[in-house]
Scaffold this active site. Structure first.
Site, mmCIF file in Angstrom:
data_model
loop_
_atom_site.group_PDB
_atom_site.id
_atom_site.type_symbol
_atom_site.label_atom_id
_atom_site.label_comp_id
_atom_site.label_asym_id
_atom_site.label_seq_id
_atom_site.Cartn_x
_atom_site.Cartn_y
_atom_site.Cartn_z
ATOM 1 N N ALA A 137 0.849 -1.201 0.000
ATOM 2 C CA ALA A 137 0.000 0.000 0.000
ATOM 3 C C ALA A 137 0.883 1.249 0.000
ATOM 4 C CB ALA A 137 -0.924 -0.011 1.223
ATOM 5 N N TYR A 138 1.910 1.226 0.824
ATOM 6 C CA TYR A 138 2.838 2.363 0.889
ATOM 7 C C TYR A 138 3.494 2.590 -0.475
ATOM 8 C CZ TYR A 138 6.720 5.261 2.584
ATOM 9 O OH TYR A 138 7.620 6.279 2.787
ATOM 10 N N SER A 139 4.021 1.522 -1.066
ATOM 11 C CA SER A 139 4.712 1.648 -2.349
ATOM 12 C C SER A 139 3.763 2.168 -3.428
ATOM 13 C CB SER A 139 5.284 0.287 -2.774
ATOM 14 O OG SER A 139 6.187 -0.205 -1.796
#
Ligand SMILES: NC(=O)c1ccc[n+]([C@@H]2O[C@H](COP(=O)([O-])OP(=O)(O)OC[C@H]3O[C@@H](n4cnc5c(N)ncnc54)[C@H](O)[C@@H]3O)[C@@H](O)[C@H]2O)c1
Length: 231
Positions: A137-139
């Protein structure tokens, strides 16, 4: 001399109460800017959850008068294999890291375009270029922020408003307190300088991107990764 040259530059730094954002606040103040912090932390000048349009709307007047926006607010989100990430955790990460930067940028663009000068600096991550395992999700949120920067750079290229993005590798800040040792080791091992960066090192780059000296760069991705991400 343009009409805005005599004006003290006014900046807003989201996530300005911690880590990279706090270092940027200190650096921009040293550069002579008037700086407001925008953060969920109640000690901020503008208490805003950047993912919440109503929070941002409450400060519409202040934001219309901003020359420099640094979007540093962000969360790591779920540190799990992608197949274990809940839709809620996925959405919260995208909402803060990507949509929050979009909403804050929308809030300042009217004033910047009217005055013919503005700088927006987004803080993405090498994760958005390469994809870190167990940080899907962060990436994805940071890859989205890079895409947003590229679009805005082109849309605003003749308006005097420059939009750029910084992609740090791991930086020693409180953000990494909750990251597993395994993930941290993975990230530091990939850095040719074999150390995390520091928040003031990132702030120095942001300072230049927020200044008049940055005049022929927009929609661009600037690296701060100790040699990890040399593209
Ligand atoms: N530290 C790193 O290793 C690293 C590496 C690459 C990119 N980045 C990016 O740099 C930025 C800053 O990270 P940091 O290391 O300074 O983190 P940090 O955790 O030290 O600071 C983040 C700040 O954002 C604020 N914040 C969190 N959610 C918010 C929300 N919804 N609305 C408003 N404010 C909110 C927090 O209160 C905090 O003050 C983030 O976007 C992060 O993804 C960090």
């Amino acid at each position: 001399m343009s009409a805005t040259a005599a004006r003290t530059r006014r900046a807003v730094v989201t996530g300005g109460l911690s880590g990279i954002g706090a270092a940027v606040v200190e650096r921009l103040r040293a550069d002579g800017c008037e700086v407001l912090t925008a953060d969920i932390d109640p000690a901020a000048d503008l208490v805003i959850d950047v993912s919440n349009g109503a929070d941002i709307e409450r400060y519409a007047a202040e934001l219309a008068d901003i020359d420099v926006l640094v979007n540093s607010a962000g969360i790591v989100g779920p540190n799990l294999p992608a197949w274990e990430v809940t839709p809620e955790a996925w959405a919260r990460t995208i909402d803060i890291n990507l949509t929050g930067s979009f909403l804050m940028t929308q809030a300042v663009l009217g004033g910047m375009r009217a005055r013919g000068w503005g700088r927006v600096v987004n803080i993405a991550s090498v994760a958005g270029k390469e994809g870190n395992p167990n940080l899907a999700a962060y990436s994805a949120s940071k890859a989205g922020l890079i895409g947003l920067t590229k679009s805005l750079g082109k849309e605003l290229a003749t308006d005097g408003v420059l939009v750029n993005v910084v992609t740090p590798a791991v930086i020693a800040t409180p953000m990494n307190d909750g990251t597993s040792d395994e993930t941290l080791k993975y990230m530091i091992d990939k850095i040719p300088m074999k150390r995390p960066g520091t928040a003031p090192e990132v702030a120095a780059l942001v300072s230049w991107l927020a200044s008049d000296d940055c005049s022929f760069s927009t929609g661009a991705v600037f690296d701060a990764s100790g040699g990890r991400s040399s593209y």
